[in-house]
Design a protein around this motif. Structure first.
Motif, PDB file in Angstrom:
ATOM      1  N   LEU A 156       0.851  -1.191   0.000  1.00 50.41           N
ATOM      2  CA  LEU A 156       0.000   0.000   0.000  1.00 50.41           C
ATOM      3  C   LEU A 156       0.884   1.237   0.000  1.00 50.41           C
ATOM      4  N   PHE A 157       0.566   2.164  -0.881  1.00 51.61           N
ATOM      5  CA  PHE A 157       1.284   3.439  -0.958  1.00 51.61           C
ATOM      6  C   PHE A 157       0.360   4.568  -0.517  1.00 51.61           C
ATOM      7  N   ALA A 158       0.928   5.553   0.190  1.00 50.76           N
ATOM      8  CA  ALA A 158       0.128   6.684   0.656  1.00 50.76           C
ATOM      9  C   ALA A 158       1.042   7.868   0.896  1.00 50.76           C
ATOM     10  N   THR A 159       0.498   9.066   0.730  1.00 47.50           N
ATOM     11  CA  THR A 159       1.296  10.266   1.009  1.00 47.50           C
ATOM     12  C   THR A 159       0.454  11.384   1.594  1.00 47.50           C
ATOM     13  N   GLY A 160       1.021  12.050   2.572  1.00 53.92           N
ATOM     14  CA  GLY A 160       0.475  13.287   3.094  1.00 53.92           C
ATOM     15  C   GLY A 160       1.159  14.498   2.502  1.00 53.92           C
ATOM     16  N   HIS A 161       2.078  14.256   1.571  1.00 53.15           N
ATOM     17  CA  HIS A 161       2.797  15.348   0.915  1.00 53.15           C
ATOM     18  C   HIS A 161       2.693  15.203  -0.602  1.00 53.15           C
ATOM     19  N   PRO A 162       1.469  15.282  -1.149  1.00 54.72           N
ATOM     20  CA  PRO A 162       1.294  15.026  -2.580  1.00 54.72           C
ATOM     21  C   PRO A 162       2.019  16.020  -3.476  1.00 54.72           C
ATOM     22  N   GLY A 163       2.243  17.241  -2.997  1.00 49.83           N
ATOM     23  CA  GLY A 163       2.952  18.220  -3.811  1.00 49.83           C
ATOM     24  C   GLY A 163       4.406  17.888  -4.024  1.00 49.83           C
ATOM     25  N   GLY A 164       4.971  17.041  -3.157  1.00 45.73           N
ATOM     26  CA  GLY A 164       6.373  16.693  -3.294  1.00 45.73           C
ATOM     27  C   GLY A 164       6.618  15.243  -3.640  1.00 45.73           C
ATOM     28  N   LEU A 165       5.925  14.337  -2.944  1.00 48.35           N
ATOM     29  CA  LEU A 165       6.322  12.930  -2.984  1.00 48.35           C
ATOM     30  C   LEU A 165       5.374  12.013  -3.743  1.00 48.35           C
ATOM     31  N   LEU A 166       4.299  12.549  -4.296  1.00 44.63           N
ATOM     32  CA  LEU A 166       3.324  11.687  -4.966  1.00 44.63           C
ATOM     33  C   LEU A 166       3.973  10.848  -6.066  1.00 44.63           C
ATOM     34  N   ASP A 167       4.790  11.456  -6.891  1.00 46.76           N
ATOM     35  CA  ASP A 167       5.337  10.703  -8.017  1.00 46.76           C
ATOM     36  C   ASP A 167       6.454   9.761  -7.586  1.00 46.76           C
ATOM     37  N   VAL A 168       7.136  10.050  -6.488  1.00 45.69           N
ATOM     38  CA  VAL A 168       8.093   9.089  -5.942  1.00 45.69           C
ATOM     39  C   VAL A 168       7.365   7.793  -5.608  1.00 45.69           C
ATOM     40  N   HIS A 169       6.242   7.916  -4.920  1.00 48.45           N
ATOM     41  CA  HIS A 169       5.454   6.741  -4.562  1.00 48.45           C
ATOM     42  C   HIS A 169       4.865   6.070  -5.808  1.00 48.45           C
ATOM     43  N   ARG A 170       4.381   6.866  -6.753  1.00 51.33           N
ATOM     44  CA  ARG A 170       3.762   6.313  -7.959  1.00 51.33           C
ATOM     45  C   ARG A 170       4.764   5.495  -8.765  1.00 51.33           C
ATOM     46  N   GLN A 171       5.968   6.018  -8.931  1.00 51.28           N
ATOM     47  CA  GLN A 171       6.986   5.285  -9.680  1.00 51.28           C
ATOM     48  C   GLN A 171       7.374   3.992  -8.967  1.00 51.28           C
ATOM     49  N   THR A 172       7.440   4.039  -7.655  1.00 48.67           N
ATOM     50  CA  THR A 172       7.779   2.842  -6.889  1.00 48.67           C
ATOM     51  C   THR A 172       6.675   1.803  -7.005  1.00 48.67           C
ATOM     52  N   ALA A 173       5.430   2.249  -6.953  1.00 47.12           N
ATOM     53  CA  ALA A 173       4.305   1.333  -7.118  1.00 47.12           C
ATOM     54  C   ALA A 173       4.336   0.677  -8.496  1.00 47.12           C
ATOM     55  N   ASP A 174       4.614   1.464  -9.527  1.00 45.62           N
ATOM     56  CA  ASP A 174       4.691   0.905 -10.883  1.00 45.62           C
ATOM     57  C   ASP A 174       5.744  -0.198 -10.948  1.00 45.62           C
ATOM     58  N   ALA A 175       6.905   0.056 -10.345  1.00 47.33           N
ATOM     59  CA  ALA A 175       7.998  -0.914 -10.408  1.00 47.33           C
ATOM     60  C   ALA A 175       7.663  -2.179  -9.641  1.00 47.33           C
ATOM     61  N   LEU A 176       7.025  -2.046  -8.496  1.00 55.87           N
ATOM     62  CA  LEU A 176       6.662  -3.233  -7.720  1.00 55.87           C
ATOM     63  C   LEU A 176       5.568  -4.040  -8.420  1.00 55.87           C
ATOM     64  N   ARG A 177       4.615  -3.362  -9.032  1.00 54.61           N
ATOM     65  CA  ARG A 177       3.592  -4.096  -9.773  1.00 54.61           C
ATOM     66  C   ARG A 177       4.234  -4.882 -10.921  1.00 54.61           C
ATOM     67  N   ALA A 178       5.150  -4.267 -11.631  1.00 55.68           N
ATOM     68  CA  ALA A 178       5.829  -4.954 -12.726  1.00 55.68           C
ATOM     69  C   ALA A 178       6.621  -6.157 -12.230  1.00 55.68           C
ATOM     70  N   ALA A 179       7.052  -6.108 -10.955  1.00 61.70           N
ATOM     71  CA  ALA A 179       7.798  -7.213 -10.372  1.00 61.70           C
ATOM     72  C   ALA A 179       6.892  -8.289  -9.795  1.00 61.70           C
ATOM     73  N   GLY A 180       5.581  -8.105  -9.876  1.00 69.08           N
ATOM     74  CA  GLY A 180       4.652  -9.127  -9.423  1.00 69.08           C
ATOM     75  C   GLY A 180       3.937  -8.846  -8.123  1.00 69.08           C
TER      76      GLY A 180
END
Length: 261
Positions: free
Chosen positions: A109-133
């Protein structure tokens, strides 16, 4: 984007003020440490710290060790720092946990209270983990916390108020998600990757949690010191341009063995 070496990443973190001489002033840091020590739960970020951190000098000592702020209690105003070497050390610890998640096809599960800064850091990490299964946890619909809606945007849980993604330190949105999953009879995440109270709440509930934290948000570093939170990565969590975090994210994913097409 080429994957930076450790030395190149350290230089980038300092140049963009993600670490090094950061924008958060020393007096703001010390004020937050004092409020946490005085029992102000806003600064506990969802963790239950009890009476263990009632001395603000103890808080300062942990922040100097794990974040790299000045350990001089007489330094009360002006510049404060985040040690970029500590940032990269923590990224490598986080990468080890992400590698474990990928190897076990875990629910994350990914979540952020700082969407103006860290949203895409989490999004990219989620994409990579999904691709890994991995399974990226979908949160229940219709969740409300702190007079706002809790929903997912680009696989990352956020709070929305007034048609705006909300900057929040509160643990309530994460509590709403975990309670909602339990009501639906769905399994809780194997891992939570977050920040602020989203990470603190998950860790306090006994879930594996890793997160990002600024030098004026000491609670997550205390949680890591106590073993409640697995990793707290020190950084300025809202720099001038969110693209500045891209080399850091590339380094993290490479260290985790998460290649992306």
């Amino acid at each position: 984007m080429p994957i930076p070496s450790r030395a190149a990443l350290v230089e980038h973190l300092v140049r963009t003020r993600i670490a090094g001489d950061v924008a958060t002033p020393r007096d703001n840091n010390l004020s937050h440490y004092r409020k946490l020590a005085n029992g102000d739960r806003h600064y506990w970020l969802g963790l239950e710290l009890g009476d263990r951190w009632r001395d603000e000098q103890d808080v300062l000592a942990v922040m100097a060790e794990r974040c790299g702020v000045s350990d001089d209690p007489e330094h009360r105003f002006g510049q404060d720092t985040i040690d970029p070497e500590l940032t990269v050390d923590a990224l490598e610890r986080m990468a080890a946990r992400l590698r474990k998640a990928a190897a076990g096809s875990e629910r994350v599960l990914f979540a952020t209270g700082h969407p103006g800064g860290l949203l895409d850091v989490h999004r990219q990490t989620a994409d990579a983990l999904r691709a890994a299964g991995c399974e990226i946890v979908r949160i229940p619909s219709g969740l409300i916390a702190d007079e706002g809606m809790v929903f997912q945007f680009a696989d990352v849980a956020v709070q929305e108020r007034g048609a705006t993604l909300w900057h929040t330190h509160s643990p309530a949105p994460m509590a709403a998600i975990l309670d909602g999953l339990e009501r639906e009879g769905r399994p809780l995440p194997d891992l939570v990757v977050a920040d602020h109270g989203w990470a603190g709440c998950a860790a306090q509930r006994g879930l594996d949690a890793v997160g990002y934290a600024d030098c004026n948000d000491p609670a997550l570093f205390l949680g890591e010191a106590e073993g409640t939170l697995q990793v707290a990565v020190p950084l300025d969590d809202h720099v001038l341009d969110p693209r500045f975090y891209d080399p850091m994210t590339e380094y993290l994913l490479d260290a985790a063995g998460l290649t992306r097409g």
